[in-house]
Design a protein around this motif. Structure first.
Motif, mmCIF file in Angstrom:
data_model
loop_
_atom_site.group_PDB
_atom_site.id
_atom_site.type_symbol
_atom_site.label_atom_id
_atom_site.label_comp_id
_atom_site.label_asym_id
_atom_site.label_seq_id
_atom_site.Cartn_x
_atom_site.Cartn_y
_atom_site.Cartn_z
ATOM 1 N N ALA A 1 0.827 -1.201 0.000
ATOM 2 C CA ALA A 1 0.000 0.000 0.000
ATOM 3 C C ALA A 1 0.867 1.259 0.000
ATOM 4 C CB ALA A 1 -0.927 0.004 1.206
ATOM 5 N N CYS A 2 2.053 1.152 0.572
ATOM 6 C CA CYS A 2 2.959 2.292 0.558
ATOM 7 C C CYS A 2 4.400 1.804 0.678
ATOM 8 C CB CYS A 2 2.635 3.290 1.660
ATOM 9 S SG CYS A 2 2.720 2.628 3.308
ATOM 10 N N MET A 3 5.307 2.606 0.166
ATOM 11 C CA MET A 3 6.724 2.261 0.161
ATOM 12 C C MET A 3 7.492 3.458 0.702
ATOM 13 S SD MET A 3 9.803 2.806 -1.682
ATOM 14 C CE MET A 3 9.288 3.457 -3.232
ATOM 15 N N TYR A 4 8.439 3.162 1.595
ATOM 16 C CA TYR A 4 9.294 4.202 2.150
ATOM 17 C C TYR A 4 10.732 3.940 1.725
ATOM 18 C CZ TYR A 4 5.280 5.331 5.017
ATOM 19 O OH TYR A 4 4.019 5.680 5.436
ATOM 20 N N PRO A 5 11.294 4.813 0.900
ATOM 21 C CA PRO A 5 12.686 4.633 0.476
ATOM 22 C C PRO A 5 13.659 5.100 1.556
ATOM 23 C CG PRO A 5 11.780 6.579 -0.552
ATOM 24 C CD PRO A 5 10.663 5.948 0.245
ATOM 25 N N ARG A 6 14.785 4.487 1.596
ATOM 26 C CA ARG A 6 15.885 4.904 2.472
ATOM 27 C C ARG A 6 16.893 5.598 1.590
ATOM 28 N NH1 ARG A 6 17.241 7.144 6.696
ATOM 29 N NH2 ARG A 6 19.157 6.467 7.622
ATOM 30 N N ASP A 7 17.334 6.765 1.985
ATOM 31 C CA ASP A 7 18.239 7.585 1.188
ATOM 32 C C ASP A 7 19.525 6.830 0.857
ATOM 33 O OD1 ASP A 7 19.941 9.501 0.125
ATOM 34 O OD2 ASP A 7 19.305 11.047 1.523
ATOM 35 N N PRO A 8 19.850 6.699 -0.422
ATOM 36 C CA PRO A 8 21.069 5.984 -0.808
ATOM 37 C C PRO A 8 22.342 6.596 -0.226
ATOM 38 C CG PRO A 8 19.833 6.682 -2.745
ATOM 39 C CD PRO A 8 19.118 7.209 -1.547
ATOM 40 N N VAL A 9 22.344 7.870 0.054
ATOM 41 C CA VAL A 9 23.526 8.513 0.626
ATOM 42 C C VAL A 9 23.812 7.936 2.011
ATOM 43 C CG1 VAL A 9 24.491 10.704 1.442
ATOM 44 C CG2 VAL A 9 23.194 10.626 -0.707
ATOM 45 N N ASP A 10 22.769 7.680 2.768
ATOM 46 C CA ASP A 10 22.919 7.156 4.129
ATOM 47 C C ASP A 10 23.392 5.706 4.167
ATOM 48 O OD1 ASP A 10 22.085 9.576 5.117
ATOM 49 O OD2 ASP A 10 20.045 8.903 5.551
ATOM 50 N N VAL A 11 22.975 4.911 3.193
ATOM 51 C CA VAL A 11 23.271 3.472 3.242
ATOM 52 C C VAL A 11 24.121 2.992 2.075
ATOM 53 C CG1 VAL A 11 21.230 2.934 4.607
ATOM 54 C CG2 VAL A 11 21.107 2.854 2.111
ATOM 55 N N ASP A 12 24.519 3.899 1.186
ATOM 56 C CA ASP A 12 25.323 3.542 0.015
ATOM 57 C C ASP A 12 24.636 2.471 -0.826
ATOM 58 O OD1 ASP A 12 27.478 3.781 -1.703
ATOM 59 O OD2 ASP A 12 28.633 2.227 -0.671
ATOM 60 N N GLY A 13 23.381 2.651 -1.073
ATOM 61 C CA GLY A 13 22.543 1.745 -1.844
ATOM 62 C C GLY A 13 21.108 2.026 -1.466
ATOM 63 N N MET A 14 20.175 1.676 -2.296
ATOM 64 C CA MET A 14 18.773 1.977 -2.017
ATOM 65 C C MET A 14 18.109 0.812 -1.291
ATOM 66 S SD MET A 14 16.278 4.100 -2.191
ATOM 67 C CE MET A 14 16.427 5.309 -3.467
ATOM 68 N N ILE A 15 17.396 1.122 -0.231
ATOM 69 C CA ILE A 15 16.608 0.138 0.499
ATOM 70 C C ILE A 15 15.204 0.703 0.630
ATOM 71 C CG2 ILE A 15 16.297 -1.073 2.687
ATOM 72 C CD1 ILE A 15 19.361 -0.990 2.994
ATOM 73 N N ASN A 16 14.206 -0.065 0.151
ATOM 74 C CA ASN A 16 12.816 0.363 0.194
ATOM 75 C C ASN A 16 12.030 -0.555 1.124
ATOM 76 O OD1 ASN A 16 13.158 2.382 -1.846
ATOM 77 N ND2 ASN A 16 13.234 0.731 -3.343
#
Length: 81
Positions: free
Chosen positions: A29-44
């Motif tokens: 129903a919804c997706m929250y992305p994690r900033d790639p700068v913070d984790v050096d890769g995208m995590i949704n």
């Protein structure tokens, strides 16, 4: 301990950790992305309509997940190696 299903596509280095029952057909129903700068890769993070976490998409998965997790994952790419 509950089984967790992981799928992996090496051609795009993306994995998905599914946290729902294998038979369940739950839609995000919804997706929250994690900033790639913070984790050096995208995590949704995917949540269902009740706000429960149902899955985690990991891009640049080979640098974020343990190798054994990717080796045992269901492969989505065509080469399977």
């Amino acid at each position: 301990m509950a089984d967790v299903r992981i799928t992996y596509d090496k051609s795009v280095d993306a994995a998905y950790v599914c946290l729902t029952e294998p038979q369940a057909r739950v839609k995000s129903a919804c997706m929250y992305p994690r900033d790639p700068v913070d984790v050096d890769g995208m995590i949704n993070l995917d949540f269902d309509e009740q706000g429960r976490l149902i899955g985690i998409e990991v891009l640049a998965a080979s640098s974020k997940l343990p190798e054994y997790s990717l080796r045992s994952a269901d492969r989505l790419d065509t080469d399977g190696a």
